[in-house]
Design a protein around this motif. Structure first.
Motif, PDB file in Angstrom:
ATOM      1  N   LYS A  25     -37.772  42.581   5.488  1.00  0.00           N
ATOM      2  CA  LYS A  25     -36.476  42.615   6.550  1.00  0.00           C
ATOM      3  C   LYS A  25     -36.241  41.312   6.981  1.00  0.00           C
ATOM      4  N   ARG A  26     -37.506  40.469   7.351  1.00  0.00           N
ATOM      5  CA  ARG A  26     -37.380  39.012   7.907  1.00  0.00           C
ATOM      6  C   ARG A  26     -37.046  37.862   6.741  1.00  0.00           C
ATOM      7  N   ASP A  27     -36.839  38.453   5.358  1.00  0.00           N
ATOM      8  CA  ASP A  27     -36.713  37.706   4.490  1.00  0.00           C
ATOM      9  C   ASP A  27     -37.752  36.495   4.206  1.00  0.00           C
ATOM     10  N   LEU A  28     -39.022  36.914   4.504  1.00  0.00           N
ATOM     11  CA  LEU A  28     -40.067  35.821   4.365  1.00  0.00           C
ATOM     12  C   LEU A  28     -41.065  36.089   3.155  1.00  0.00           C
ATOM     13  N   LYS A  29     -41.470  34.964   2.622  1.00  0.00           N
ATOM     14  CA  LYS A  29     -42.445  35.107   1.579  1.00  0.00           C
ATOM     15  C   LYS A  29     -43.740  35.233   1.992  1.00  0.00           C
ATOM     16  N   THR A  30     -44.740  36.117   1.095  1.00  0.00           N
ATOM     17  CA  THR A  30     -46.105  36.097   1.717  1.00  0.00           C
ATOM     18  C   THR A  30     -46.820  34.825   2.143  1.00  0.00           C
ATOM     19  N   SER A  31     -46.385  33.908   1.340  1.00  0.00           N
ATOM     20  CA  SER A  31     -46.998  32.416   1.945  1.00  0.00           C
ATOM     21  C   SER A  31     -46.587  32.202   3.230  1.00  0.00           C
ATOM     22  N   GLU A  32     -45.419  32.476   3.516  1.00  0.00           N
ATOM     23  CA  GLU A  32     -44.937  31.940   4.868  1.00  0.00           C
ATOM     24  C   GLU A  32     -45.525  32.766   6.038  1.00  0.00           C
ATOM     25  N   VAL A  33     -45.741  33.947   5.777  1.00  0.00           N
ATOM     26  CA  VAL A  33     -46.477  34.916   6.689  1.00  0.00           C
ATOM     27  C   VAL A  33     -47.925  34.403   6.715  1.00  0.00           C
ATOM     28  N   GLU A  35     -49.288  31.429   6.181  1.00  0.00           N
ATOM     29  CA  GLU A  35     -49.188  30.288   6.731  1.00  0.00           C
ATOM     30  C   GLU A  35     -49.169  30.493   8.461  1.00  0.00           C
ATOM     31  N   ARG A  36     -48.076  31.281   8.778  1.00  0.00           N
ATOM     32  CA  ARG A  36     -47.699  31.448  10.288  1.00  0.00           C
ATOM     33  C   ARG A  36     -48.905  32.377  10.931  1.00  0.00           C
ATOM     34  N   MET A  37     -49.707  33.145  10.080  1.00  0.00           N
ATOM     35  CA  MET A  37     -50.859  33.816  10.694  1.00  0.00           C
ATOM     36  C   MET A  37     -52.289  32.977  10.547  1.00  0.00           C
ATOM     37  N   ASP A  38     -52.360  32.012   9.971  1.00  0.00           N
ATOM     38  CA  ASP A  38     -53.172  31.063   9.704  1.00  0.00           C
ATOM     39  C   ASP A  38     -54.516  31.731   8.646  1.00  0.00           C
ATOM     40  N   LEU A  39     -53.888  32.364   7.793  1.00  0.00           N
ATOM     41  CA  LEU A  39     -54.677  33.141   6.842  1.00  0.00           C
ATOM     42  C   LEU A  39     -54.658  32.415   5.229  1.00  0.00           C
ATOM     43  N   PRO A  40     -55.805  32.537   4.873  1.00  0.00           N
ATOM     44  CA  PRO A  40     -55.508  32.351   3.296  1.00  0.00           C
ATOM     45  C   PRO A  40     -54.684  33.214   2.416  1.00  0.00           C
ATOM     46  N   LEU A  41     -53.916  32.788   1.507  1.00  0.00           N
ATOM     47  CA  LEU A  41     -52.618  33.692   0.966  1.00  0.00           C
ATOM     48  C   LEU A  41     -53.319  34.808   0.608  1.00  0.00           C
ATOM     49  N   ARG A  42     -54.501  34.849  -0.167  1.00  0.00           N
ATOM     50  CA  ARG A  42     -55.235  36.064  -0.739  1.00  0.00           C
ATOM     51  C   ARG A  42     -55.596  36.928   0.416  1.00  0.00           C
ATOM     52  N   THR A  43     -55.962  36.416   1.521  1.00  0.00           N
ATOM     53  CA  THR A  43     -56.477  37.291   2.532  1.00  0.00           C
ATOM     54  C   THR A  43     -55.130  38.071   3.119  1.00  0.00           C
ATOM     55  N   TYR A  44     -54.156  37.207   3.264  1.00  0.00           N
ATOM     56  CA  TYR A  44     -52.877  37.931   3.603  1.00  0.00           C
ATOM     57  C   TYR A  44     -52.360  39.054   2.648  1.00  0.00           C
ATOM     58  N   GLU A  45     -52.447  38.725   1.362  1.00  0.00           N
ATOM     59  CA  GLU A  45     -52.081  39.594   0.418  1.00  0.00           C
ATOM     60  C   GLU A  45     -52.906  40.990   0.445  1.00  0.00           C
ATOM     61  N   ARG A  61     -51.114  39.225  15.628  1.00  0.00           N
ATOM     62  CA  ARG A  61     -50.482  38.107  14.964  1.00  0.00           C
ATOM     63  C   ARG A  61     -49.724  38.045  13.792  1.00  0.00           C
ATOM     64  N   PHE A  62     -49.677  39.386  13.059  1.00  0.00           N
ATOM     65  CA  PHE A  62     -48.555  39.426  12.179  1.00  0.00           C
ATOM     66  C   PHE A  62     -47.304  39.802  12.898  1.00  0.00           C
ATOM     67  N   ALA A  63     -47.117  40.539  13.895  1.00  0.00           N
ATOM     68  CA  ALA A  63     -46.084  40.753  14.787  1.00  0.00           C
ATOM     69  C   ALA A  63     -45.602  39.326  15.473  1.00  0.00           C
ATOM     70  N   GLU A  64     -46.442  38.534  15.580  1.00  0.00           N
ATOM     71  CA  GLU A  64     -45.954  37.230  16.199  1.00  0.00           C
ATOM     72  C   GLU A  64     -45.385  36.499  15.097  1.00  0.00           C
ATOM     73  N   ALA A  65     -46.068  36.447  13.990  1.00  0.00           N
ATOM     74  CA  ALA A  65     -45.487  35.572  12.919  1.00  0.00           C
ATOM     75  C   ALA A  65     -44.263  36.370  12.347  1.00  0.00           C
ATOM     76  N   THR A  66     -44.061  37.480  12.457  1.00  0.00           N
ATOM     77  CA  THR A  66     -42.810  38.177  11.784  1.00  0.00           C
ATOM     78  C   THR A  66     -41.730  38.288  13.114  1.00  0.00           C
ATOM     79  N   ASP A  67     -42.109  38.060  14.180  1.00  0.00           N
ATOM     80  CA  ASP A  67     -41.213  38.761  15.587  1.00  0.00           C
ATOM     81  C   ASP A  67     -40.962  39.983  15.328  1.00  0.00           C
ATOM     82  N   SER A  68     -41.950  40.995  15.272  1.00  0.00           N
ATOM     83  CA  SER A  68     -41.837  42.318  15.392  1.00  0.00           C
ATOM     84  C   SER A  68     -42.854  43.053  16.429  1.00  0.00           C
ATOM     85  N   ASP A  69     -42.655  44.028  16.176  1.00  0.00           N
ATOM     86  CA  ASP A  69     -43.173  45.042  17.333  1.00  0.00           C
ATOM     87  C   ASP A  69     -44.652  45.511  16.901  1.00  0.00           C
ATOM     88  N   PRO A  70     -45.881  44.898  17.392  1.00  0.00           N
ATOM     89  CA  PRO A  70     -47.134  45.267  17.207  1.00  0.00           C
ATOM     90  C   PRO A  70     -47.435  46.832  17.152  1.00  0.00           C
TER      91      PRO A  70
END
Length: 175
Positions: A25-33, A35-45, A61-70
């Protein structure tokens, strides 16, 4: 209590659908999220797939990175419907509800124990009925706008446009 210790049927699947749906919905790539969460890509995936460590901090942290509702993300698991989290991403409905509940608790403290469940139910029914009416009003407004199309003037569609036009006329006369 860790969120991962609360088991809901299909909870991880719903969680994964909610997280992925919000990211898309936020049109973000996994790598962008990641990075915003300060996680390695594989951990985020792994997180987005509903695997790995699931903690309130990581959801926040995900909600902050995506401006969503935790809170909507967590409630979507309990509701068994990822769409709740996606629908609340912009409005922050669950977050606002929790903030008001926290304020009410801070104001009233342990007196909350004296509230009768029927009164609580009635209060929430009134609130959600009013919010539903607002949605119905918005839907009716949008339907009329689309039915009438662009042929109508902006001032007919939007009362603020009419007042702005009046203000513009006043300002131009006073110069």
């Amino acid at each position: 209590m860790k969120l991962s210790s609360v088991e809901f049927p299909g909870g991880r699947k719903v969680f994964a659908q909610a997280i992925r749906g919000i990211r898309r919905k936020r049109d973000l790539k996994t790598s962008e999220v990641a990075e915003r969460m300060d996680l390695p890509l594989r951990t985020y995936e792994l997180f987005e797939a509903g695997g790995g460590r699931l903690s309130p901090d990581r959801v926040r942290r995900f909600a902050e990175a995506t401006d969503s509702d935790p809170f909507a993300i967590v409630l979507s698991i309990a509701f068994g419907d990822a769409e709740f989290a996606i629908a609340c991403a912009d409005t922050k409905l669950a977050l606002i509800l929790v903030m008001h509940l926290q304020g009410f608790f801070e104001d009233r403290g342990s007196d909350l124990a004296y509230l009768d469940p029927p009164n609580i139910i009635g209060a929430f029914e009134r609130i959600f009925k009013e919010l539903g009416s607002k949605l119905d009003d918005n839907e009716a407004f949008l339907q009329r706008w689309f039915d009438d199309g662009p042929a109508r003037s902006a001032s007919d569609r939007c009362p603020f446009a009419a007042s702005a036009a009046r203000t513009d006329r006043y300002v131009s006369r006073s110069r």
